[in-house]
Design a protein around this motif. Structure first.
Motif, mmCIF file in Angstrom:
data_model
loop_
_atom_site.group_PDB
_atom_site.id
_atom_site.type_symbol
_atom_site.label_atom_id
_atom_site.label_comp_id
_atom_site.label_asym_id
_atom_site.label_seq_id
_atom_site.Cartn_x
_atom_site.Cartn_y
_atom_site.Cartn_z
ATOM 1 N N GLN A 173 0.833 -1.200 0.000
ATOM 2 C CA GLN A 173 0.000 0.000 0.000
ATOM 3 C C GLN A 173 0.869 1.251 0.000
ATOM 4 O O GLN A 173 0.604 2.205 -0.738
ATOM 5 C CB GLN A 173 -0.923 -0.017 1.223
ATOM 6 C CG GLN A 173 -1.974 -1.117 1.161
ATOM 7 C CD GLN A 173 -2.748 -1.284 2.468
ATOM 8 O OE1 GLN A 173 -3.826 -1.849 2.474
ATOM 9 N NE2 GLN A 173 -2.191 -0.815 3.573
ATOM 10 N N GLY A 177 1.605 4.601 -3.206
ATOM 11 C CA GLY A 177 1.519 6.045 -3.104
ATOM 12 C C GLY A 177 2.840 6.763 -3.281
ATOM 13 O O GLY A 177 2.879 8.000 -3.245
ATOM 14 N N PRO A 205 -4.870 1.474 -7.198
ATOM 15 C CA PRO A 205 -5.262 2.444 -6.167
ATOM 16 C C PRO A 205 -5.473 1.740 -4.829
ATOM 17 O O PRO A 205 -6.004 0.633 -4.771
ATOM 18 C CB PRO A 205 -6.584 3.010 -6.702
ATOM 19 C CG PRO A 205 -6.541 2.761 -8.178
ATOM 20 C CD PRO A 205 -5.812 1.470 -8.345
ATOM 21 N N GLN A 206 -5.028 2.380 -3.769
ATOM 22 C CA GLN A 206 -5.134 1.801 -2.425
ATOM 23 C C GLN A 206 -5.584 2.879 -1.446
ATOM 24 O O GLN A 206 -5.321 4.072 -1.649
ATOM 25 C CB GLN A 206 -3.778 1.242 -1.961
ATOM 26 C CG GLN A 206 -3.164 0.189 -2.860
ATOM 27 C CD GLN A 206 -3.695 -1.208 -2.590
ATOM 28 O OE1 GLN A 206 -4.518 -1.413 -1.690
ATOM 29 N NE2 GLN A 206 -3.239 -2.178 -3.364
ATOM 30 N N THR A 207 -6.226 2.452 -0.383
ATOM 31 C CA THR A 207 -6.552 3.345 0.734
ATOM 32 C C THR A 207 -6.052 2.688 2.001
ATOM 33 O O THR A 207 -6.327 1.515 2.248
ATOM 34 C CB THR A 207 -8.067 3.590 0.835
ATOM 35 O OG1 THR A 207 -8.537 4.159 -0.395
ATOM 36 C CG2 THR A 207 -8.389 4.547 1.977
ATOM 37 N N ASN A 212 -0.590 12.414 7.497
ATOM 38 C CA ASN A 212 -0.407 13.425 6.465
ATOM 39 C C ASN A 212 0.805 14.283 6.816
ATOM 40 O O ASN A 212 1.500 14.022 7.802
ATOM 41 C CB ASN A 212 -1.678 14.259 6.289
ATOM 42 C CG ASN A 212 -2.037 15.048 7.544
ATOM 43 O OD1 ASN A 212 -1.221 15.228 8.455
ATOM 44 N ND2 ASN A 212 -3.284 15.525 7.611
ATOM 45 N N SER A 218 -4.424 9.744 9.190
ATOM 46 C CA SER A 218 -5.231 10.008 7.995
ATOM 47 C C SER A 218 -5.483 8.721 7.229
ATOM 48 O O SER A 218 -4.739 7.739 7.347
ATOM 49 C CB SER A 218 -4.485 10.984 7.065
ATOM 50 O OG SER A 218 -4.152 12.183 7.735
ATOM 51 N N ALA A 219 -6.541 8.741 6.441
ATOM 52 C CA ALA A 219 -6.760 7.708 5.433
ATOM 53 C C ALA A 219 -6.124 8.212 4.146
ATOM 54 O O ALA A 219 -6.554 9.236 3.603
ATOM 55 C CB ALA A 219 -8.250 7.448 5.239
ATOM 56 N N LEU A 220 -5.083 7.538 3.698
ATOM 57 C CA LEU A 220 -4.366 7.956 2.498
ATOM 58 C C LEU A 220 -4.918 7.199 1.300
ATOM 59 O O LEU A 220 -4.994 5.968 1.307
ATOM 60 C CB LEU A 220 -2.874 7.690 2.655
ATOM 61 C CG LEU A 220 -2.199 8.352 3.866
ATOM 62 C CD1 LEU A 220 -0.723 8.022 3.904
ATOM 63 C CD2 LEU A 220 -2.396 9.862 3.834
ATOM 64 N N VAL A 221 -5.299 7.930 0.279
ATOM 65 C CA VAL A 221 -5.877 7.339 -0.934
ATOM 66 C C VAL A 221 -4.885 7.551 -2.075
ATOM 67 O O VAL A 221 -4.490 8.683 -2.359
ATOM 68 C CB VAL A 221 -7.234 7.987 -1.272
ATOM 69 C CG1 VAL A 221 -7.849 7.316 -2.500
ATOM 70 C CG2 VAL A 221 -8.186 7.900 -0.080
ATOM 71 N N THR A 222 -4.463 6.461 -2.726
ATOM 72 C CA THR A 222 -3.439 6.554 -3.764
ATOM 73 C C THR A 222 -4.029 6.279 -5.147
ATOM 74 O O THR A 222 -5.085 5.678 -5.283
ATOM 75 C CB THR A 222 -2.306 5.552 -3.513
ATOM 76 O OG1 THR A 222 -2.738 4.239 -3.894
ATOM 77 C CG2 THR A 222 -1.897 5.525 -2.036
ATOM 78 N N ARG A 223 -3.275 6.688 -6.183
ATOM 79 C CA ARG A 223 -3.665 6.360 -7.550
ATOM 80 C C ARG A 223 -2.937 5.112 -8.046
ATOM 81 O O ARG A 223 -3.230 4.599 -9.120
ATOM 82 C CB ARG A 223 -3.383 7.543 -8.477
ATOM 83 C CG ARG A 223 -1.915 7.816 -8.730
ATOM 84 C CD ARG A 223 -1.708 8.924 -9.778
ATOM 85 N NE ARG A 223 -1.921 10.251 -9.238
ATOM 86 C CZ ARG A 223 -2.939 11.025 -9.589
ATOM 87 N NH1 ARG A 223 -3.838 10.606 -10.453
ATOM 88 N NH2 ARG A 223 -3.055 12.230 -9.077
#
Length: 351
Positions: A173, A177, A205-207, A212, A218-223
């Motif tokens: 994960q 990112g 994509p992962q969360t 931060n 934080s919940a990190l959201v990636t592409r």
């Protein structure tokens, strides 16, 4: 009320937020431009028909900043001499995974005394990366703790996920990112499938949970990171750099729909953990390239100012200058000769 949490925590030390440290030790515009160019160049070597060779070389770990800077100055000068055929990135490793216990690297224990001054370690690591970049030398590191990248990743040109953590969901994960090209090492048992699965997972994509730049949970959201490849480092069953191993890896990558881009780590089980055998492994890789292999795009070697390693812990004033305190390395003269050997061996590709 009975206490049910933090029973085994005896101290909590606040760290500066990533934003605070980045403000304290900012990257310059020149450094940012260089990192961007170096990442692009490395991506070209990994994923296109670019014929240059990626050589990731340097100390097993950075523990003495003066020795590290001297090594970087020498390597930067050498890199300029061979840049037409070889792109050199310096190993700048600040985190060391331990099988049981031991020194965990400059970030975790920068004073080498068990005080674990992580705030100082992060500052020293970031400052050192800036120094290497100022020499015009791309930086390479292994990322171990998932919080560390927020503090240093903007200064890293290539990174790796180690054999112990390739199977970790957390690290896959995290890799999804990251902004630089990244190599997943095969598992400690030599399994290739775990690294291939990691590459596929990191591209999606992962969360996930993280922090931060302000240091808040934080919940990190990636592409997803499309710039990941495999690193062969051998395993408990033996080395995996021979032609039959490379062919098998190519088949597995093709079956997974992934580019056939392979970097060989000449250390660890590929050299039977004998640092002096690393050049032997590299020559075997070069022989395959000269014979026409196009999947092998780079190699990694552990190198320092002086050969071998030294016991640690021991008093800092008794440590020998330029000698590793983690894995053994080849010395500078052997490294310099090897770089020129790579350059000469690749000449037919550029004829």
């Amino acid at each position: 009320m009975q206490r049910t949490s933090d029973i085994n925590i005896i101290e909590t030390r606040a760290l500066p937020s990533p934003a605070a440290l980045l403000a304290e030790l900012p990257k310059t515009e020149t450094q940012a431009d260089f990192v961007t160019r170096a990442r692009h160049e490395i991506n070209q070597l990994i994923f296109t028909a670019d014929k240059r060779f990626l050589f990731v070389v340097g100390p097993c770990s950075i523990h003495d900043l003066d020795a590290g800077r001297e090594y970087a100055r020498r390597l930067a000068a050498l890199a300029r001499q061979v840049a037409d055929r070889v792109t050199i990135a310096m190993r700048v490793y600040f985190e060391k995974p331990r099988t049981t216990v031991g020194w965990k690297g400059l970030i975790m224990d920068p004073h080498l005394d068990g005080s674990h001054d992580i705030a100082a370690g992060l500052r020293l690591a970031r400052a050192f990366l800036r120094d290497v970049l100022d020499l015009g030398l791309p930086t390479a590191t292994e990322l171990l703790d998932p919080i560390t990248p927020q503090y240093i990743a903007d200064l890293v040109c290539w990174s790796a996920i180690g054999a112990r953590t390739t199977e970790s969901q957390t690290h896959r994960q995290m890799a999804s990112g990251l902004s630089m090209p990244l190599g997943f090492k095969n598992g400690t048992d030599g399994s290739i499938g775990s690294a291939i699965n990691a590459i596929r997972a990191a591209a999606q994509p992962q969360t996930f949970l993280g922090i931060n730049v302000e240091g808040a949970a934080s919940a990190l959201v990636t592409r997803g990171n499309p710039h990941c490849h495999i690193v062969l480092r051998g395993g408990s069953a033996g080395p995996n750099y021979a032609p039959e191993h490379i062919a098998r890896t190519e088949q597995l990558l093709a079956k997974a729909g992934l580019p056939k881009s392979i970097l060989v780590d000449c250390s660890h089980d590929n050299s039977a953990k004998q640092p002096e055998r690393q050049p032997e492994v590299l020559r075997a890789v070069l022989a395959q390239i000269v014979a026409g292999n196009t999947s092998l795009m780079g190699a990694m070697i552990e190198s320092n100012l002086a050969a071998g390693n030294q016991p640690f812990p021991q008093p800092k004033d008794q440590l020998r200058y330029g000698v590793s305190i983690t894995d053994g390395c080849i010395d500078w003269s052997a490294t310099e000769a090897l770089v020129h050997e790579i350059h000469a061996a690749l000449a037919p590709r550029f004829a």
